[in-house]
Design a protein around this motif. Structure first.
Motif, PDB file in Angstrom:
ATOM      1  N   TRP A  32       0.840  -1.203   0.000  1.00 33.51           N
ATOM      2  CA  TRP A  32       0.000   0.000   0.000  1.00 33.51           C
ATOM      3  C   TRP A  32       0.878   1.258   0.000  1.00 33.51           C
ATOM      4  O   TRP A  32       0.618   2.213  -0.759  1.00 33.51           O
ATOM      5  N   LEU A  33       1.911   1.239   0.820  1.00 32.27           N
ATOM      6  CA  LEU A  33       2.818   2.393   0.877  1.00 32.27           C
ATOM      7  C   LEU A  33       3.470   2.621  -0.487  1.00 32.27           C
ATOM      8  O   LEU A  33       3.535   3.744  -0.985  1.00 32.27           O
ATOM      9  N   ARG A  34       3.951   1.536  -1.073  1.00 32.31           N
ATOM     10  CA  ARG A  34       4.643   1.626  -2.357  1.00 32.31           C
ATOM     11  C   ARG A  34       3.729   2.182  -3.442  1.00 32.31           C
ATOM     12  O   ARG A  34       4.138   3.009  -4.259  1.00 32.31           O
ATOM     13  N   LEU A  35       2.467   1.765  -3.436  1.00 28.28           N
ATOM     14  CA  LEU A  35       1.544   2.158  -4.500  1.00 28.28           C
ATOM     15  C   LEU A  35       0.935   3.545  -4.275  1.00 28.28           C
ATOM     16  O   LEU A  35       0.530   4.196  -5.233  1.00 28.28           O
ATOM     17  N   ASN A  36       0.852   3.983  -3.029  1.00 30.30           N
ATOM     18  CA  ASN A  36       0.057   5.178  -2.749  1.00 30.30           C
ATOM     19  C   ASN A  36       0.822   6.389  -2.226  1.00 30.30           C
ATOM     20  O   ASN A  36       0.281   7.484  -2.210  1.00 30.30           O
ATOM     21  N   ILE A  37       2.054   6.191  -1.785  1.00 32.04           N
ATOM     22  CA  ILE A  37       2.803   7.316  -1.209  1.00 32.04           C
ATOM     23  C   ILE A  37       4.075   7.554  -2.007  1.00 32.04           C
ATOM     24  O   ILE A  37       4.774   6.610  -2.372  1.00 32.04           O
ATOM     25  N   LYS A  38       4.331   8.849  -2.275  1.00 36.17           N
ATOM     26  CA  LYS A  38       5.573   9.208  -2.954  1.00 36.17           C
ATOM     27  C   LYS A  38       6.499   9.920  -1.981  1.00 36.17           C
ATOM     28  O   LYS A  38       6.048  10.527  -1.012  1.00 36.17           O
ATOM     29  N   GLN A  39       7.772   9.858  -2.273  1.00 37.72           N
ATOM     30  CA  GLN A  39       8.763  10.530  -1.417  1.00 37.72           C
ATOM     31  C   GLN A  39       8.443  12.014  -1.268  1.00 37.72           C
ATOM     32  O   GLN A  39       8.720  12.622  -0.241  1.00 37.72           O
ATOM     33  N   THR A  40       7.871  12.591  -2.317  1.00 37.52           N
ATOM     34  CA  THR A  40       7.610  14.029  -2.300  1.00 37.52           C
ATOM     35  C   THR A  40       6.317  14.395  -1.568  1.00 37.52           C
ATOM     36  O   THR A  40       5.958  15.573  -1.477  1.00 37.52           O
ATOM     37  N   ASP A  41       5.622  13.409  -1.025  1.00 39.45           N
ATOM     38  CA  ASP A  41       4.368  13.698  -0.343  1.00 39.45           C
ATOM     39  C   ASP A  41       4.564  14.394   0.993  1.00 39.45           C
ATOM     40  O   ASP A  41       3.582  14.734   1.670  1.00 39.45           O
ATOM     41  N   ASP A  42       5.833  14.584   1.383  1.00 38.91           N
ATOM     42  CA  ASP A  42       6.063  15.300   2.646  1.00 38.91           C
ATOM     43  C   ASP A  42       5.526  16.734   2.582  1.00 38.91           C
ATOM     44  O   ASP A  42       5.317  17.363   3.604  1.00 38.91           O
ATOM     45  N   THR A  43       5.290  17.229   1.370  1.00 37.49           N
ATOM     46  CA  THR A  43       4.773  18.596   1.270  1.00 37.49           C
ATOM     47  C   THR A  43       3.358  18.709   1.838  1.00 37.49           C
ATOM     48  O   THR A  43       2.989  19.740   2.378  1.00 37.49           O
ATOM     49  N   TRP A  44       2.560  17.680   1.727  1.00 35.18           N
ATOM     50  CA  TRP A  44       1.196  17.770   2.244  1.00 35.18           C
ATOM     51  C   TRP A  44       0.887  16.781   3.363  1.00 35.18           C
ATOM     52  O   TRP A  44      -0.133  16.914   4.043  1.00 35.18           O
ATOM     53  N   LEU A  45       1.747  15.801   3.598  1.00 36.25           N
ATOM     54  CA  LEU A  45       1.530  14.906   4.744  1.00 36.25           C
ATOM     55  C   LEU A  45       2.183  15.472   6.008  1.00 36.25           C
ATOM     56  O   LEU A  45       1.850  15.073   7.125  1.00 36.25           O
ATOM     57  N   ALA A  46       3.103  16.409   5.809  1.00 35.98           N
ATOM     58  CA  ALA A  46       3.783  17.032   6.959  1.00 35.98           C
ATOM     59  C   ALA A  46       2.758  17.584   7.926  1.00 35.98           C
ATOM     60  O   ALA A  46       1.718  18.095   7.507  1.00 35.98           O
ATOM     61  N   GLU A  47       3.059  17.460   9.182  1.00 38.76           N
ATOM     62  CA  GLU A  47       2.206  17.969  10.272  1.00 38.76           C
ATOM     63  C   GLU A  47       1.018  17.062  10.565  1.00 38.76           C
ATOM     64  O   GLU A  47       0.346  17.228  11.574  1.00 38.76           O
ATOM     65  N   LYS A  48       0.748  16.102   9.694  1.00 38.55           N
ATOM     66  CA  LYS A  48      -0.253  15.100  10.077  1.00 38.55           C
ATOM     67  C   LYS A  48       0.388  14.153  11.100  1.00 38.55           C
ATOM     68  O   LYS A  48       1.596  14.060  11.209  1.00 38.55           O
ATOM     69  N   GLU A  49      -0.483  13.439  11.830  1.00 45.10           N
ATOM     70  CA  GLU A  49       0.032  12.505  12.824  1.00 45.10           C
ATOM     71  C   GLU A  49      -0.008  11.087  12.283  1.00 45.10           C
ATOM     72  O   GLU A  49      -0.936  10.716  11.567  1.00 45.10           O
ATOM     73  N   LEU A  50       1.006  10.304  12.645  1.00 46.40           N
ATOM     74  CA  LEU A  50       1.011   8.893  12.273  1.00 46.40           C
ATOM     75  C   LEU A  50       0.990   8.048  13.542  1.00 46.40           C
ATOM     76  O   LEU A  50       1.871   8.166  14.393  1.00 46.40           O
ATOM     77  N   GLY A  51      -0.046   7.214  13.676  1.00 43.26           N
ATOM     78  CA  GLY A  51      -0.154   6.309  14.819  1.00 43.26           C
ATOM     79  C   GLY A  51      -0.016   4.867  14.370  1.00 43.26           C
ATOM     80  O   GLY A  51      -0.255   4.544  13.207  1.00 43.26           O
ATOM     81  N   ILE A  52       0.387   4.011  15.283  1.00 37.39           N
ATOM     82  CA  ILE A  52       0.532   2.581  14.996  1.00 37.39           C
ATOM     83  C   ILE A  52      -0.216   1.797  16.063  1.00 37.39           C
ATOM     84  O   ILE A  52       0.060   1.955  17.259  1.00 37.39           O
ATOM     85  N   VAL A  53      -1.187   1.004  15.652  1.00 38.54           N
ATOM     86  CA  VAL A  53      -1.886   0.096  16.581  1.00 38.54           C
ATOM     87  C   VAL A  53      -1.452  -1.319  16.223  1.00 38.54           C
ATOM     88  O   VAL A  53      -1.787  -1.826  15.154  1.00 38.54           O
ATOM     89  N   VAL A  54      -0.657  -1.920  17.087  1.00 38.59           N
ATOM     90  CA  VAL A  54      -0.088  -3.230  16.765  1.00 38.59           C
ATOM     91  C   VAL A  54      -0.501  -4.246  17.826  1.00 38.59           C
ATOM     92  O   VAL A  54      -0.485  -3.946  19.017  1.00 38.59           O
ATOM     93  N   ASN A  55      -0.918  -5.412  17.378  1.00 43.69           N
ATOM     94  CA  ASN A  55      -1.223  -6.445  18.360  1.00 43.69           C
ATOM     95  C   ASN A  55      -0.287  -7.644  18.212  1.00 43.69           C
ATOM     96  O   ASN A  55       0.133  -8.001  17.108  1.00 43.69           O
ATOM     97  N   ILE A  56       0.075  -8.202  19.361  1.00 43.35           N
ATOM     98  CA  ILE A  56       0.997  -9.336  19.399  1.00 43.35           C
ATOM     99  C   ILE A  56       0.373 -10.457  20.225  1.00 43.35           C
ATOM    100  O   ILE A  56      -0.377 -10.200  21.169  1.00 43.35           O
ATOM    101  N   GLY A  57       0.691 -11.674  19.845  1.00 39.93           N
ATOM    102  CA  GLY A  57       0.117 -12.829  20.529  1.00 39.93           C
ATOM    103  C   GLY A  57       0.901 -13.232  21.761  1.00 39.93           C
ATOM    104  O   GLY A  57       0.447 -14.036  22.567  1.00 39.93           O
ATOM    105  N   GLN A  58       2.081 -12.664  21.893  1.00 34.42           N
ATOM    106  CA  GLN A  58       2.967 -13.001  23.003  1.00 34.42           C
ATOM    107  C   GLN A  58       3.026 -11.873  24.010  1.00 34.42           C
ATOM    108  O   GLN A  58       2.545 -10.789  23.768  1.00 34.42           O
ATOM    109  N   ALA A  59       3.710 -12.120  25.097  1.00 35.85           N
ATOM    110  CA  ALA A  59       3.951 -11.064  26.085  1.00 35.85           C
ATOM    111  C   ALA A  59       4.961 -10.066  25.521  1.00 35.85           C
ATOM    112  O   ALA A  59       5.916 -10.452  24.844  1.00 35.85           O
ATOM    113  N   ALA A  60       4.706  -8.782  25.782  1.00 33.55           N
ATOM    114  CA  ALA A  60       5.592  -7.726  25.281  1.00 33.55           C
ATOM    115  C   ALA A  60       7.011  -7.890  25.813  1.00 33.55           C
ATOM    116  O   ALA A  60       7.975  -7.525  25.139  1.00 33.55           O
TER     117      ALA A  60
END
Lengths: 225, 225
Positions: free
Chosen positions: A75-103
């Motif tokens: 998805w990243l490869r197909l939808n985001i370009k290196q130059t997208d920092d001009t309009w993605l800047a200042e947006k927030e990026l969050g990560i919700v990750v789940n694991i089956g084991q103990a952290a």
């Protein structure tokens, strides 16, 4: 807050974790839910306009072979370009990750050998390159073993992660919970919820009183010197 | 050495780096070349028998958005099980990664912010889980800017990474180069190659003589005390 949740999971319908999170997120105003599959990742125009419309972007996935699933990188490869920092800047990026084991297994010397911060570092470098503000990742650990109490707690924490300004003070959390409960009471006319709301509001008032007292004591102390 | 090279690149035919490496690898005895695409990643039976037949497994890819391409993680998900450590153990896992930037940009405080070891750590944890012996990654930096001399050097280093026991001593490298050159001369009857071979053999003999002299000097010194 306008939030886009991008879910990368090879079999979302088989995942009790993802179904649990989905039920919470889709009911909530201001949250857009996007599931990645072979069709959706190729809809570049739609994906890019979703990115533009939202202020907070969440990548949500189970850790598979120590990484975000392959489809997220596709998805990243197909939808985001290196130059997208001009309009993605200042947006927030969050990560919700789940694991089956103990952290605790994710550290040098433990069974999985690398920290989650290290395993997720590609997304850190991505945020850096796009000048996005990276949020601390939100970890869901051994979902299958959570009891009802812990699932309720997870529900609130998850919604706050999607919706609330970061970092969050204790007071902001309180106000957020009260406003959300009020809305729920209005819609559902549920008596139990009304009782919970009254209780939370009461607690907050008591805490505010205590804080005020402490403030007065401190001021009195300061006047002595 | 029986080596399987698993190539993950969304557009292999457009990649001058991959075409260069392919030409080297496929001519070489004992190396199997496997390109990942939507068809090949689903051929689980074939993929698993290739893994079984080979002693050294190489993941080869360009770093895309700071990670191995998505298709490699898809391949892992579809073809490897957690319990495969029973038969993958003791095999070697190598990583051939190419980057378009200078390697020095991959460190804390530099433009890409994370080290390559950190970005590639999912593959490190994978090797650990499967009890495979992880080789130091083989880095190709800014391939487009390499001159002919450096490409020749890369060719030899790459073949040694695929074929030679690790870690490699200087003497093993020499012997390997001589044996490979001899084979090439036999096949091609190329005079230039014969001259290079003669030269390399001569160099090795001179080095051996020098080493021997040093050894004699040391022995003589030891006898004085």
């Amino acid at each position: 807050m306008k939030t886009l949740v991008i879910v990368a999971h090879p079999e979302i319908k088989e995942s009790s974790t993802q179904l649990f999170l989905k039920e919470i997120a889709i009911k909530h105003e201001g949250i857009t839910w996007l599931e990645l599959n072979n069709a959706s990742i190729n809809n570049v125009e739609k994906n890019r306009s979703l990115l533009k419309e939202n202020q907070r972007i969440i990548f949500q996935f189970p850790l598979l072979w120590y990484s975000a699933p392959g489809i997220l990188f596709e998805w990243l490869r197909l939808n985001i370009k290196q130059t997208d920092d001009t309009w993605l800047a200042e947006k927030e990026l969050g990560i919700v990750v789940n694991i089956g084991q103990a952290a605790k297994n994710y550290r040098i010397g433990a069974s999985e050998q690398n920290s989650l911060s290290s395993l997720l570092s590609p997304l850190g470098s991505l945020a850096n390159k796009l000048k996005m503000k990276l949020m601390p990742y939100f970890l869901i650990e051994k979902f299958e073993y959570l009891d009802e109490q812990k699932k309720k707690r997870l529900m609130i924490d998850y919604l706050q992660y999607l919706d609330l300004d970061q970092p969050i003070s204790f007071e902001e959390r309180q106000l957020w919970v009260i406003s959300r409960l009020k809305k729920l009471v209005e819609v559902s006319k549920n008596d139990k919820l009304q009782l919970i709301l009254n209780n939370v509001v009461e607690q907050k008032e008591k805490l505010d009183e205590l804080k005020n007292e402490i403030k007065l004591i401190r001021e009195a102390e300061n006047n002595q010197y």
